[in-house]
Motif scaffolding. Structure first.
Motif, PDB file in Angstrom:
ATOM      1  N   HIS A  85     -16.208   3.366  -2.652  1.00 53.92           N
ATOM      2  CA  HIS A  85     -15.280   3.111  -1.553  1.00 53.92           C
ATOM      3  C   HIS A  85     -14.784   1.678  -1.634  1.00 53.92           C
ATOM      4  O   HIS A  85     -15.559   0.745  -1.857  1.00 53.92           O
ATOM      5  N   VAL A  86     -13.479   1.500  -1.457  1.00 48.76           N
ATOM      6  CA  VAL A  86     -12.856   0.181  -1.352  1.00 48.76           C
ATOM      7  C   VAL A  86     -12.196   0.108   0.020  1.00 48.76           C
ATOM      8  O   VAL A  86     -11.270   0.872   0.303  1.00 48.76           O
ATOM      9  N   GLY A  87     -12.676  -0.791   0.878  1.00 50.45           N
ATOM     10  CA  GLY A  87     -12.219  -0.880   2.245  1.00 50.45           C
ATOM     11  C   GLY A  87     -10.882  -1.573   2.396  1.00 50.45           C
ATOM     12  O   GLY A  87     -10.350  -2.191   1.462  1.00 50.45           O
ATOM     13  N   ILE A  88     -10.349  -1.513   3.591  1.00 48.87           N
ATOM     14  CA  ILE A  88      -9.016  -2.048   3.862  1.00 48.87           C
ATOM     15  C   ILE A  88      -8.957  -3.555   3.660  1.00 48.87           C
ATOM     16  O   ILE A  88      -7.909  -4.086   3.265  1.00 48.87           O
ATOM     17  N   GLU A  89     -10.060  -4.261   3.906  1.00 49.79           N
ATOM     18  CA  GLU A  89     -10.031  -5.714   3.721  1.00 49.79           C
ATOM     19  C   GLU A  89      -9.746  -6.074   2.267  1.00 49.79           C
ATOM     20  O   GLU A  89      -8.959  -6.988   1.987  1.00 49.79           O
ATOM     21  N   THR A  90     -10.353  -5.346   1.346  1.00 44.38           N
ATOM     22  CA  THR A  90     -10.104  -5.587  -0.075  1.00 44.38           C
ATOM     23  C   THR A  90      -8.694  -5.174  -0.456  1.00 44.38           C
ATOM     24  O   THR A  90      -8.004  -5.877  -1.210  1.00 44.38           O
ATOM     25  N   VAL A  91      -8.248  -4.029   0.051  1.00 44.23           N
ATOM     26  CA  VAL A  91      -6.889  -3.572  -0.241  1.00 44.23           C
ATOM     27  C   VAL A  91      -5.866  -4.600   0.234  1.00 44.23           C
ATOM     28  O   VAL A  91      -4.909  -4.927  -0.487  1.00 44.23           O
ATOM     29  N   GLY A 109      -4.917  -7.728  -1.882  1.00 44.63           N
ATOM     30  CA  GLY A 109      -3.940  -7.655  -2.954  1.00 44.63           C
ATOM     31  C   GLY A 109      -4.413  -6.950  -4.209  1.00 44.63           C
ATOM     32  O   GLY A 109      -5.579  -6.536  -4.329  1.00 44.63           O
ATOM     33  N   ALA A 110      -3.492  -6.835  -5.165  1.00 45.30           N
ATOM     34  CA  ALA A 110      -3.720  -6.045  -6.370  1.00 45.30           C
ATOM     35  C   ALA A 110      -4.901  -6.543  -7.190  1.00 45.30           C
ATOM     36  O   ALA A 110      -5.679  -5.756  -7.722  1.00 45.30           O
ATOM     37  N   HIS A 111      -5.043  -7.871  -7.301  1.00 45.54           N
ATOM     38  CA  HIS A 111      -6.144  -8.406  -8.124  1.00 45.54           C
ATOM     39  C   HIS A 111      -7.495  -8.047  -7.520  1.00 45.54           C
ATOM     40  O   HIS A 111      -8.440  -7.691  -8.238  1.00 45.54           O
ATOM     41  N   ALA A 112      -7.608  -8.132  -6.200  1.00 43.09           N
ATOM     42  CA  ALA A 112      -8.864  -7.786  -5.540  1.00 43.09           C
ATOM     43  C   ALA A 112      -9.165  -6.298  -5.686  1.00 43.09           C
ATOM     44  O   ALA A 112     -10.322  -5.894  -5.903  1.00 43.09           O
ATOM     45  N   ILE A 113      -8.143  -5.470  -5.581  1.00 38.41           N
ATOM     46  CA  ILE A 113      -8.339  -4.021  -5.749  1.00 38.41           C
ATOM     47  C   ILE A 113      -8.794  -3.715  -7.162  1.00 38.41           C
ATOM     48  O   ILE A 113      -9.741  -2.940  -7.375  1.00 38.41           O
ATOM     49  N   ALA A 114      -8.126  -4.313  -8.143  1.00 38.85           N
ATOM     50  CA  ALA A 114      -8.478  -4.075  -9.543  1.00 38.85           C
ATOM     51  C   ALA A 114      -9.922  -4.484  -9.819  1.00 38.85           C
ATOM     52  O   ALA A 114     -10.658  -3.781 -10.525  1.00 38.85           O
ATOM     53  N   ALA A 115     -10.335  -5.624  -9.255  1.00 32.80           N
ATOM     54  CA  ALA A 115     -11.715  -6.088  -9.453  1.00 32.80           C
ATOM     55  C   ALA A 115     -12.710  -5.125  -8.823  1.00 32.80           C
ATOM     56  O   ALA A 115     -13.779  -4.840  -9.399  1.00 32.80           O
ATOM     57  N   ALA A 116     -12.383  -4.603  -7.628  1.00 31.37           N
ATOM     58  CA  ALA A 116     -13.279  -3.667  -6.959  1.00 31.37           C
ATOM     59  C   ALA A 116     -13.413  -2.368  -7.750  1.00 31.37           C
ATOM     60  O   ALA A 116     -14.508  -1.802  -7.851  1.00 31.37           O
ATOM     61  N   LEU A 117     -12.319  -1.894  -8.331  1.00 32.74           N
ATOM     62  CA  LEU A 117     -12.366  -0.678  -9.131  1.00 32.74           C
ATOM     63  C   LEU A 117     -13.151  -0.900 -10.424  1.00 32.74           C
ATOM     64  O   LEU A 117     -13.886  -0.011 -10.882  1.00 32.74           O
ATOM     65  N   LEU A 166     -10.141   4.907  -1.597  1.00 28.92           N
ATOM     66  CA  LEU A 166      -9.505   3.667  -1.168  1.00 28.92           C
ATOM     67  C   LEU A 166      -8.866   3.842   0.200  1.00 28.92           C
ATOM     68  O   LEU A 166      -8.178   4.839   0.441  1.00 28.92           O
ATOM     69  N   ASP A 167      -9.081   2.861   1.078  1.00 31.85           N
ATOM     70  CA  ASP A 167      -8.386   2.849   2.361  1.00 31.85           C
ATOM     71  C   ASP A 167      -6.918   2.514   2.158  1.00 31.85           C
ATOM     72  O   ASP A 167      -6.558   1.725   1.271  1.00 31.85           O
ATOM     73  N   ALA A 168      -6.052   3.105   2.966  1.00 30.57           N
ATOM     74  CA  ALA A 168      -4.622   2.777   2.963  1.00 30.57           C
ATOM     75  C   ALA A 168      -4.048   3.219   4.292  1.00 30.57           C
ATOM     76  O   ALA A 168      -4.171   4.382   4.674  1.00 30.57           O
ATOM     77  N   ILE A 169      -3.425   2.273   5.000  1.00 30.33           N
ATOM     78  CA  ILE A 169      -2.914   2.530   6.347  1.00 30.33           C
ATOM     79  C   ILE A 169      -1.390   2.540   6.384  1.00 30.33           C
ATOM     80  O   ILE A 169      -0.783   3.209   7.213  1.00 30.33           O
ATOM     81  N   ASN A 170      -0.744   1.803   5.482  1.00 36.99           N
ATOM     82  CA  ASN A 170       0.717   1.799   5.439  1.00 36.99           C
ATOM     83  C   ASN A 170       1.195   1.795   3.997  1.00 36.99           C
ATOM     84  O   ASN A 170       0.395   1.717   3.057  1.00 36.99           O
ATOM     85  N   ASP A 171       2.510   1.865   3.817  1.00 38.37           N
ATOM     86  CA  ASP A 171       3.067   1.935   2.464  1.00 38.37           C
ATOM     87  C   ASP A 171       2.786   0.669   1.665  1.00 38.37           C
ATOM     88  O   ASP A 171       2.634   0.733   0.434  1.00 38.37           O
ATOM     89  N   ASP A 172       2.725  -0.470   2.329  1.00 41.11           N
ATOM     90  CA  ASP A 172       2.416  -1.709   1.606  1.00 41.11           C
ATOM     91  C   ASP A 172       1.041  -1.631   0.955  1.00 41.11           C
ATOM     92  O   ASP A 172       0.843  -2.157  -0.149  1.00 41.11           O
ATOM     93  N   ASP A 173       0.090  -0.997   1.632  1.00 35.44           N
ATOM     94  CA  ASP A 173      -1.234  -0.814   1.027  1.00 35.44           C
ATOM     95  C   ASP A 173      -1.130   0.024  -0.241  1.00 35.44           C
ATOM     96  O   ASP A 173      -1.752  -0.292  -1.270  1.00 35.44           O
ATOM     97  N   LEU A 174      -0.335   1.096  -0.194  1.00 39.00           N
ATOM     98  CA  LEU A 174      -0.183   1.959  -1.358  1.00 39.00           C
ATOM     99  C   LEU A 174       0.543   1.250  -2.493  1.00 39.00           C
ATOM    100  O   LEU A 174       0.230   1.456  -3.666  1.00 39.00           O
TER     101      LEU A 174
END
Length: 423
Positions: free
Chosen positions: A172-178, A181-189, A202-210
């Protein structure tokens, strides 16, 4: 071909095809084609994204895995650099369902771990927070999806649901990591992959998250999720100069029309009620189908008699009505009978000259397009979020709208017929 998609139903396939063709407003999308079933020939040279539509959501897991792996083999032969396994944004599945097994099988075939699993589609009210799937302001299992006649969703925790279906642990990658930004997401994955977690929610609440998730997985061979996960993917290839960003074409066909609805979702029932106050409508009673009093010939006769007046034939009911009928005849028996009815009806309609066809419901859409055997579909403009115009190739082209049960505005049916005519 740059992006290849394996979709587990036909409405979901057109949904993500629409997303890839549309792309981001400032850049546009990819030249996208939807294939109805596993293609027998290679894709045309100008196709940038190919979507294979399977009818594998509610079949046995092993059969779904086998079909999906064959789809993967074909897409890789077309040169795809990235594969997307597309499932419903309401995660239509059961604890013994197909999403986890197919996701793991594709990951194993590609030799990858730390694979995104994100069904979020904010444009249709589906969001993921703390690993739980919401439909607007309600948890998934309190949204009405717990009453789905085939895939009742009784738990909103996607991690827990996937853990019932998979062999490896689910990350699981929470919204705080998402949101970092992209670098933090990539590191978590990458960390999840190191922990041998195959699928990661992965959490995602709006299109910017996606969009951030899309940037993070620019070089990932495999992604899984709803159609929203594809929002940012075309841009990765456009900025690298591998695609031009053409987007969807302006398409449409004039000609006789018909609407077939086999979904029991709340949205479809509302659309049926809206439509029947204004246009000719035929209610298909399950009892009459099961005992042979209602046949495809009866349905076709009604639709053809009302040509030019947006006629609708529907089989739908409240959760209570559905349970009563299922208790009497059996769930699978009813599903098969209705699928056959709508399939035969669609074949007769097209043979009689119908050129605009709106279909509501994932299972119903799958039955209809399988029966019509239309081949590849070109993606046209969006009718409502997640539902594009689709036009088949060949001498007798057909314009289609394949609507997932929960998608679309109350006036969707009449609006779709107008869009299918290019208006």
């Amino acid at each position: 071909m740059l992006i290849g998609v394996i979709a587990d139903d036909f409405t979901g396939a057109s949904d993500i095809a629409n997303t890839l063709a549309k792309g981001l407003p400032e850049q546009g999308g990819l030249r996208t084609v939807q294939y109805l079933g596993l293609p027998a020939q290679n894709a045309a040279a100008d196709v940038e994204a190919g979507v294979i539509a399977l009818k594998s959501r509610s079949i046995a897991a092993k059969a779904a895995v086998d079909q999906s792996l064959r789809g993967l083999e074909w897409l890789l032969k077309q040169g795809c650099e990235q594969i997307v396994f597309k499932y419903c944004s309401t995660f239509d599945s059961t604890p013994a369902g197909n999403i986890g097994p197919v996701g793991e099988a594709l990951a194993d075939a590609l030799g990858v771990k730390g694979v995104v699993a994100c069904p979020a589609f904010p444009g249709a009210g589906r969001t993921v927070y703390q690993g739980h799937l919401f439909v607007r302001d309600k948890l998934l299992n309190e949204s009405g999806l717990e009453n789905h006649p085939l895939n009742a969703m009784t738990d909103a925790d996607i991690r827990r649901w996937l853990s019932c279906q998979t062999k490896s642990s689910v990350g699981h990658v929470g919204i705080e990591t998402v949101r970092a930004g992209a670098h933090a997401i990539a590191a978590a994955l990458e960390h999840a992959a190191g922990e041998q977690q195959t699928l990661v929610v992965l959490d995602a609440i709006n299109d910017d998250d996606l969009i951030s998730i899309g940037r993070a997985v620019a070089d990932h061979p495999l992604i899984t999720g709803g159609s929203g996960i594809a929002i940012g993917l075309p841009a990765n290839f456009i900025v690298r100069g591998l695609a031009k960003g053409n987007g969807s074409a302006r398409l449409g066909l004039e000609g006789p029309e018909a609407i077939l609805a086999g979904s029991c979702s709340g949205a479809t029932r509302e659309q049926v009620e809206f439509h029947r106050k204004r246009y000719p409508t035929l209610a298909i009673e399950v009892d009459a189908v099961m005992d042979g009093r209602t046949t495809a010939e009866h349905v076709v006769a009604f639709l053809r008699e009302n040509d030019g007046h947006a006629p609708l034939a529907f089989s739908s009911g409240t959760p209570e009505e559905v349970r009563r009928i299922q208790d009497r005849y059996g769930r699978e028996e009813i599903a098969h009978a209705l699928d056959q009815l709508f399939a035969k009806t669609a074949r007769r309609l097209v043979a009689a000259g119908v050129r605009r066809l709106v279909v509501a419901g994932g299972e119903t859409s799958g039955a209809v397009v399988s029966a019509l055997d239309l081949g590849a579909l070109t993606i046209g403009p969006e009718i409502d979020p997640g539902v594009p115009v689709l036009v088949s190739e060949g001498e007798r082209s057909v314009a289609l709208a394949l609507k997932s049960g929960n998608f679309g505005s109350p006036d969707f049916f009449s609006k779709a017929l107008e869009r299918l005519a290019g208006r």
